[in-house]
Scaffold this motif. Structure first.
Motif, PDB file in Angstrom:
ATOM      1  N   MET A 201       7.615   8.207   2.167  1.00  0.00           N
ATOM      2  CA  MET A 201       7.979   6.838   1.811  1.00  0.00           C
ATOM      3  C   MET A 201       7.941   5.936   3.031  1.00  0.00           C
ATOM      4  O   MET A 201       7.457   4.794   2.980  1.00  0.00           O
ATOM      5  CB  MET A 201       9.365   6.817   1.171  1.00  0.00           C
ATOM      6  N   ARG A 202       8.446   6.421   4.162  1.00  0.00           N
ATOM      7  CA  ARG A 202       8.412   5.636   5.404  1.00  0.00           C
ATOM      8  C   ARG A 202       6.964   5.387   5.839  1.00  0.00           C
ATOM      9  O   ARG A 202       6.590   4.277   6.226  1.00  0.00           O
ATOM     10  CB  ARG A 202       9.194   6.391   6.474  1.00  0.00           C
ATOM     11  N   ASN A 203       6.138   6.407   5.760  1.00  0.00           N
ATOM     12  CA  ASN A 203       4.741   6.316   6.176  1.00  0.00           C
ATOM     13  C   ASN A 203       3.969   5.309   5.320  1.00  0.00           C
ATOM     14  O   ASN A 203       3.251   4.447   5.831  1.00  0.00           O
ATOM     15  CB  ASN A 203       4.119   7.709   6.097  1.00  0.00           C
ATOM     16  N   CYS A 204       4.141   5.408   4.010  1.00  0.00           N
ATOM     17  CA  CYS A 204       3.463   4.470   3.107  1.00  0.00           C
ATOM     18  C   CYS A 204       4.014   3.059   3.273  1.00  0.00           C
ATOM     19  O   CYS A 204       3.280   2.075   3.125  1.00  0.00           O
ATOM     20  CB  CYS A 204       3.610   4.930   1.663  1.00  0.00           C
ATOM     21  N   GLY A 205       5.303   2.959   3.598  1.00  0.00           N
ATOM     22  CA  GLY A 205       5.888   1.649   3.856  1.00  0.00           C
ATOM     23  C   GLY A 205       5.225   0.960   5.034  1.00  0.00           C
ATOM     24  O   GLY A 205       4.986  -0.255   5.013  1.00  0.00           O
ATOM     25  N   ASP A 206       4.915   1.725   6.089  1.00  0.00           N
ATOM     26  CA  ASP A 206       4.212   1.157   7.242  1.00  0.00           C
ATOM     27  C   ASP A 206       2.860   0.577   6.821  1.00  0.00           C
ATOM     28  O   ASP A 206       2.468  -0.511   7.253  1.00  0.00           O
ATOM     29  CB  ASP A 206       3.998   2.231   8.312  1.00  0.00           C
TER      30      ASP A 206
END
Length: 250
Positions: free
Chosen positions: A157-162
């Motif tokens: 989720m953090r990675n896709c948020g970036d």
């Protein structure tokens, strides 16, 4: 026309630096030149590489890296990055991939548009321009020391948020700035990053000559300033005296 906002998480696993994830956001530009309000749909994919929780068998992990490398090296796929000069080295060192198609950087683009900002980090830009998404990075905050220990679902989720925020920044501000100027920053950033790693080269012979010549040059300028002011004690190192010279005397 495909465009990508990329993200990656790099940390150590068993003492070896690895790429845990490689994230890609995708969409299209209908006019092939500039994004529009309908361009970005917020779609992103995170390819899990060397995160311990994935437990890939070696052959499958190798195949995933080959596919990620193809995406990274495909110049037809535009890449928008945040501080992409770092990504260039990461993809090269960890995947043996040459990043191509990288023609926009949200860190530089946003700085060009808002040069008064004290920080253009992705986190600060998110808080300023997309407050509704401002805390997405906090989902893995407790594992900041090493994201290899973060639960995979949260890290994805953090990675896709970036990826998502990177594309939102491009879509909002790239139409307002010079694309060619961003490219100047992109190329300069990669050069400066390499300099930071090893420092600038110092010509010591000419440096010694400069240390002898520059004080004489300064003294000549000081003497001319004393003549201009008519004050034998004028001190060019005093802010108040320089202010008097510029704004009152001259």
């Amino acid at each position: 026309v495909i465009f990508n906002g990329t993200g990656k998480e790099i940390y150590e696993v068993e003492g070896k630096k690895v790429m845990l994830l490689a994230g890609f956001g995708a969409g299209h530009w209908p006019n092939q030149k500039r994004p529009t309000a309908e361009s970005w749909k917020g779609r992103a994919w995170s390819v899990v590489l060397d995160h311990p929780e994935a437990q890939h068998d070696p052959a499958h992990a190798a195949e995933l890296k080959v596919r990620v490398k193809k995406l990274v090296e495909d110049a037809a796929l535009r890449k928008s990055l945040q501080n992409g000069s770092y990504d260039v080295g990461a993809f090269k060192d960890l995947l043996g991939a040459r990043l191509r198609g990288y023609d926009y950087d949200t860190q530089y683009g946003t700085f060009i548009r808002f040069s008064f900002l004290r920080s253009c980090s992705l986190e600060n830009l998110t808080y300023r321009f997309f407050p509704e998404l401002a805390d997405y990075k906090d989902i893995v905050a407790e594992w900041d020391g090493n994201y290899a220990h973060a639960p995979l679902d949260k890290l994805v989720m953090r990675n896709c948020g970036d990826c998502d925020v990177t594309k939102r920044l491009e879509e909002r501000f790239s139409p307002e700035i010079s694309a060619e100027l961003v490219k100047v920053y992109v190329h300069a950033g990669m050069t400066l990053d390499r300099m930071e790693q090893r420092g600038p080269l110092l010509d010591r012979e000419n440096w010694k000559k400069a240390m002898e010549a520059v004080p004489r040059m300064i003294e000549e300028i000081d003497e001319r300033l004393r003549q201009i002011t008519g004050d034998p004690d004028f001190n060019a190192r005093s802010h108040s005296q320089v202010a008097w010279l510029v704004y009152d005397h001259l």
